[in-house]
Design a protein around this motif. Structure first.
Motif, PDB file in Angstrom:
ATOM      1  N   MET A 101       0.833  -1.202   0.000  1.00  0.00           N
ATOM      2  CA  MET A 101       0.000   0.000   0.000  1.00  0.00           C
ATOM      3  C   MET A 101       0.871   1.258   0.000  1.00  0.00           C
ATOM      4  SD  MET A 101      -2.367   1.802   2.865  1.00  0.00           S
ATOM      5  CE  MET A 101      -0.931   1.916   3.856  1.00  0.00           C
ATOM      6  N   LEU A 102       1.934   1.284   0.819  1.00  0.00           N
ATOM      7  CA  LEU A 102       2.794   2.465   0.895  1.00  0.00           C
ATOM      8  C   LEU A 102       3.565   2.679  -0.405  1.00  0.00           C
ATOM      9  CD1 LEU A 102       4.163   2.222   4.541  1.00  0.00           C
ATOM     10  CD2 LEU A 102       2.382   3.740   3.665  1.00  0.00           C
ATOM     11  N   GLN A 103       3.953   1.602  -1.088  1.00  0.00           N
ATOM     12  CA  GLN A 103       4.670   1.731  -2.348  1.00  0.00           C
ATOM     13  C   GLN A 103       3.746   2.203  -3.480  1.00  0.00           C
ATOM     14  OE1 GLN A 103       7.953   1.540  -2.881  1.00  0.00           O
ATOM     15  NE2 GLN A 103       8.164   1.228  -0.670  1.00  0.00           N
ATOM     16  N   ALA A 104       2.456   1.916  -3.364  1.00  0.00           N
ATOM     17  CA  ALA A 104       1.500   2.257  -4.425  1.00  0.00           C
ATOM     18  C   ALA A 104       0.894   3.649  -4.249  1.00  0.00           C
ATOM     19  CB  ALA A 104       0.390   1.211  -4.461  1.00  0.00           C
ATOM     20  N   SER A 113       5.514   6.283   6.375  1.00  0.00           N
ATOM     21  CA  SER A 113       5.051   5.377   7.429  1.00  0.00           C
ATOM     22  C   SER A 113       3.922   5.971   8.261  1.00  0.00           C
ATOM     23  CB  SER A 113       6.216   4.990   8.346  1.00  0.00           C
ATOM     24  OG  SER A 113       6.733   6.141   8.992  1.00  0.00           O
ATOM     25  N   ALA A 114       3.643   7.275   8.103  1.00  0.00           N
ATOM     26  CA  ALA A 114       2.551   7.910   8.840  1.00  0.00           C
ATOM     27  C   ALA A 114       1.194   7.642   8.201  1.00  0.00           C
ATOM     28  CB  ALA A 114       2.785   9.419   8.933  1.00  0.00           C
ATOM     29  N   ILE A 115       1.184   7.055   7.007  1.00  0.00           N
ATOM     30  CA  ILE A 115      -0.072   6.776   6.309  1.00  0.00           C
ATOM     31  C   ILE A 115      -0.653   5.477   6.854  1.00  0.00           C
ATOM     32  CG2 ILE A 115      -1.171   6.408   4.075  1.00  0.00           C
ATOM     33  CD1 ILE A 115       0.164   9.175   4.498  1.00  0.00           C
ATOM     34  N   GLN A 116      -1.909   5.546   7.301  1.00  0.00           N
ATOM     35  CA  GLN A 116      -2.583   4.352   7.820  1.00  0.00           C
ATOM     36  C   GLN A 116      -3.345   3.634   6.730  1.00  0.00           C
ATOM     37  OE1 GLN A 116      -5.088   5.042  11.188  1.00  0.00           O
ATOM     38  NE2 GLN A 116      -5.813   2.958  11.257  1.00  0.00           N
ATOM     39  N   SER A 117      -4.093   4.394   5.923  1.00  0.00           N
ATOM     40  CA  SER A 117      -4.885   3.746   4.879  1.00  0.00           C
ATOM     41  C   SER A 117      -5.154   4.705   3.728  1.00  0.00           C
ATOM     42  CB  SER A 117      -6.209   3.229   5.455  1.00  0.00           C
ATOM     43  OG  SER A 117      -6.967   4.314   5.950  1.00  0.00           O
ATOM     44  N   VAL A 118      -5.467   4.111   2.587  1.00  0.00           N
ATOM     45  CA  VAL A 118      -5.857   4.867   1.397  1.00  0.00           C
ATOM     46  C   VAL A 118      -7.370   4.797   1.305  1.00  0.00           C
ATOM     47  CG1 VAL A 118      -5.642   5.036  -1.103  1.00  0.00           C
ATOM     48  CG2 VAL A 118      -3.681   4.298   0.261  1.00  0.00           C
ATOM     49  N   LEU A 119      -8.001   5.970   1.141  1.00  0.00           N
ATOM     50  CA  LEU A 119      -9.474   6.067   1.170  1.00  0.00           C
ATOM     51  C   LEU A 119     -10.083   6.273  -0.205  1.00  0.00           C
ATOM     52  CD1 LEU A 119      -9.718   8.475   4.230  1.00  0.00           C
ATOM     53  CD2 LEU A 119      -9.921   6.001   4.244  1.00  0.00           C
ATOM     54  N   ASN A 120      -9.419   5.913  -1.278  1.00  0.00           N
ATOM     55  CA  ASN A 120      -9.948   6.137  -2.619  1.00  0.00           C
ATOM     56  C   ASN A 120     -11.319   5.527  -2.806  1.00  0.00           C
ATOM     57  OD1 ASN A 120      -7.903   7.695  -3.586  1.00  0.00           O
ATOM     58  ND2 ASN A 120      -6.793   6.003  -4.531  1.00  0.00           N
ATOM     59  N   ASN A 121     -11.521   4.312  -2.338  1.00  0.00           N
ATOM     60  CA  ASN A 121     -12.790   3.608  -2.530  1.00  0.00           C
ATOM     61  C   ASN A 121     -13.768   3.851  -1.391  1.00  0.00           C
ATOM     62  OD1 ASN A 121     -11.697   2.546  -4.845  1.00  0.00           O
ATOM     63  ND2 ASN A 121     -10.906   0.751  -3.796  1.00  0.00           N
ATOM     64  N   GLN A 122     -13.325   4.537  -0.352  1.00  0.00           N
ATOM     65  CA  GLN A 122     -14.196   4.788   0.791  1.00  0.00           C
ATOM     66  C   GLN A 122     -14.567   6.266   0.824  1.00  0.00           C
ATOM     67  OE1 GLN A 122     -11.858   3.603   4.123  1.00  0.00           O
ATOM     68  NE2 GLN A 122     -11.587   1.524   3.398  1.00  0.00           N
ATOM     69  N   GLU A 123     -15.642   6.553   1.522  1.00  0.00           N
ATOM     70  CA  GLU A 123     -16.085   7.932   1.628  1.00  0.00           C
ATOM     71  C   GLU A 123     -15.430   8.599   2.821  1.00  0.00           C
ATOM     72  OE1 GLU A 123     -20.358   9.901   2.069  1.00  0.00           O
ATOM     73  OE2 GLU A 123     -20.277   8.237   0.661  1.00  0.00           O
ATOM     74  N   GLN A 124     -15.006   9.854   2.698  1.00  0.00           N
ATOM     75  CA  GLN A 124     -14.380  10.550   3.815  1.00  0.00           C
ATOM     76  C   GLN A 124     -15.409  10.972   4.751  1.00  0.00           C
ATOM     77  OE1 GLN A 124     -11.556  13.544   2.851  1.00  0.00           O
ATOM     78  NE2 GLN A 124     -10.424  12.247   1.495  1.00  0.00           N
TER      79      GLN A 124
END
Length: 138
Positions: free
Chosen positions: A82-85, A127-138
């Motif tokens: 996930m972090l590399q992408a 490393s501070a990124i927990q998750s990517v929310l592209n498919n989820q609603e903020q």
């Protein structure tokens, strides 16, 4: 007591270990399975169970550790992928709960836009990124 021999009477004949009555006049020496005195091999079946439960316990612990470590490895691989992408335009959530959009991606850090009106940007470590929310609603 070494030469002591017991004579068994027919009326009060005790049962031998194979549940057959002792024949009349049978002599039973002390320390044999038909011995009523109890000297000799009283602990006949007690020595077998010492290591069995301990070995089973350790085998179960090894299996449990393997499953736990396997889950951690899978989670680490997923997070690394996930972090590399991470890419420009991805909506993310940081470990601290900050929501934003990636503006710039560098080697080991990213720039995140957190406010549209004031154009507030933060420089964060990957490393501070927990998750990517592209498919989820903020």
């Amino acid at each position: 007591m070494d030469g002591m021999v017991l004579m068994l009477a027919q009326d009060d004949a005790p049962l031998l270990p194979d549940d057959s009555p002792a024949p009349q006049g049978t002599e039973v020496e002390p320390g044999t399975p038909g011995d009523a005195g109890g000297t000799g091999s009283q602990t006949q079946g007690q020595g077998d169970g010492g290591w069995g439960p301990l070995v089973i316990f350790f085998l179960l612990m090894v299996v449990l550790l393997i499953f736990m470590m396997g889950g951690q490895r899978r989670e680490k691989k997923r997070r690394t992928a996930m972090l590399q992408a991470l890419d420009k335009g991805d909506k993310i959530q940081t470990v601290g709960g900050i929501l934003g959009t990636i503006v710039e991606v560098r080697d080991d850090e990213i720039v995140v836009k957190v406010d549209e009106n004031t154009n507030t940007r933060l420089r964060l470590s990957r490393s501070a990124i927990q998750s990517v929310l592209n498919n989820q609603e903020q």
